[in-house]
Design a protein around this motif. Structure first.
Motif, PDB file in Angstrom:
ATOM      1  N   HIS A 141       0.859  -1.188   0.000  1.00 45.67           N
ATOM      2  CA  HIS A 141       0.000   0.000   0.000  1.00 45.67           C
ATOM      3  C   HIS A 141       0.891   1.233   0.000  1.00 45.67           C
ATOM      4  N   THR A 142       0.668   2.108  -0.981  1.00 45.56           N
ATOM      5  CA  THR A 142       1.463   3.326  -1.104  1.00 45.56           C
ATOM      6  C   THR A 142       0.522   4.521  -1.117  1.00 45.56           C
ATOM      7  N   THR A 143       0.879   5.554  -0.380  1.00 50.63           N
ATOM      8  CA  THR A 143       0.087   6.778  -0.348  1.00 50.63           C
ATOM      9  C   THR A 143       1.011   7.974  -0.530  1.00 50.63           C
ATOM     10  N   SER A 177      -3.509   7.265  -3.637  1.00 50.15           N
ATOM     11  CA  SER A 177      -3.373   6.014  -2.907  1.00 50.15           C
ATOM     12  C   SER A 177      -3.351   4.855  -3.895  1.00 50.15           C
ATOM     13  N   HIS A 178      -2.437   3.925  -3.659  1.00 48.01           N
ATOM     14  CA  HIS A 178      -2.303   2.751  -4.532  1.00 48.01           C
ATOM     15  C   HIS A 178      -2.181   1.524  -3.647  1.00 48.01           C
ATOM     16  N   HIS A 179      -3.004   0.528  -3.926  1.00 48.42           N
ATOM     17  CA  HIS A 179      -2.969  -0.733  -3.176  1.00 48.42           C
ATOM     18  C   HIS A 179      -2.764  -1.867  -4.158  1.00 48.42           C
ATOM     19  N   SER A 189      -2.338  -5.990  -4.512  1.00 50.26           N
ATOM     20  CA  SER A 189      -2.583  -7.227  -3.784  1.00 50.26           C
ATOM     21  C   SER A 189      -2.870  -8.344  -4.778  1.00 50.26           C
ATOM     22  N   GLN A 225     -12.023   0.151   1.052  1.00 49.83           N
ATOM     23  CA  GLN A 225     -12.533   0.475  -0.277  1.00 49.83           C
ATOM     24  C   GLN A 225     -13.949  -0.069  -0.478  1.00 49.83           C
TER      25      GLN A 225
END
Length: 137
Positions: A4-6, A19-21, A23, A32
C-alpha cells in the motif's frame, strides 16, 4: 498481503492525495468496500460475486496446472523407461551378434544417461512450499 502506497501533496489551500494498493487477493480491502457502499451500494454484491468467480477460477486453474504437471512427470518417466529398455535390449542384441564395442558403448551411455538424468532431476526439484502462479498481474 499487499503493498500500500500513499502520496500527499499540499500547496497552500489545495491538497492532493494519491493512494495505490497492490494485492494478489481477489477481494478489495475493506476500506474500499465501505467507500463503494457509500457511493454505489448496489455494486458491493457485484464485487463479492466477482471475488467468488475469481476464487473459483484460481482453484480450477491450480487444479488443472497441477494435473498437467503430474501427467508430464509420469509421461517423462515412462518415455525414459521405454528409451532405456530399448537401448539396453539393443545393446544385448549387439553383444550377442559379437559387436562388443558398440554394445558396450550403447549400454554404458544408456545407463550413465539414465542415472545422471534421475540424479540431476532430483537435485533440481523446486523448494518446498513454492506455488505455481499464473502470469496475470
Amino acid at each position: 498481503m499487499g503493498a500500500h502506497t500513499t502520496a500527499h501533496v499540499k500547496e497552500k489551500d489545495r491538497s492532493l492525495t494519491l493512494s495505490h494498493h497492490e494485492s494478489d487477493a481477489p477481494l478489495l480491502p475493506m476500506a474500499q468496500i465501505e467507500r463503494l457502499k457509500e457511493i454505489l451500494p448496489e455494486k458491493v454484491d457485484w464485487v463479492f460475486d466477482q471475488a467468488a468467480d475469481e476464487g473459483r477460477f484460481r482453484r480450477t486453474e491450480t487444479k488443472r496446472v497441477n494435473t498437467l504437471v503430474g501427467i508430464e512427470r509420469i509421461g517423462s518417466m515412462l518415455v525414459g523407461l521405454i528409451i532405456g529398455c530399448f537401448a539396453l535390449t539393443l545393446s544385448a542384441y549387439l553383444a550377442m551378434r559379437e559387436h562388443d564395442w558398440v554394445a558396450g558403448v550403447i549400454g554404458g551411455i544408456t545407463v550413465v544417461g539414465l542415472v545422471s538424468a534421475f540424479v540431476i532431476g532430483q537435485r533440481r526439484s523446486p523448494p518446498e512450499g513454492r506455488a505455481v502462479l499464473s502470469n496475470r498481474k
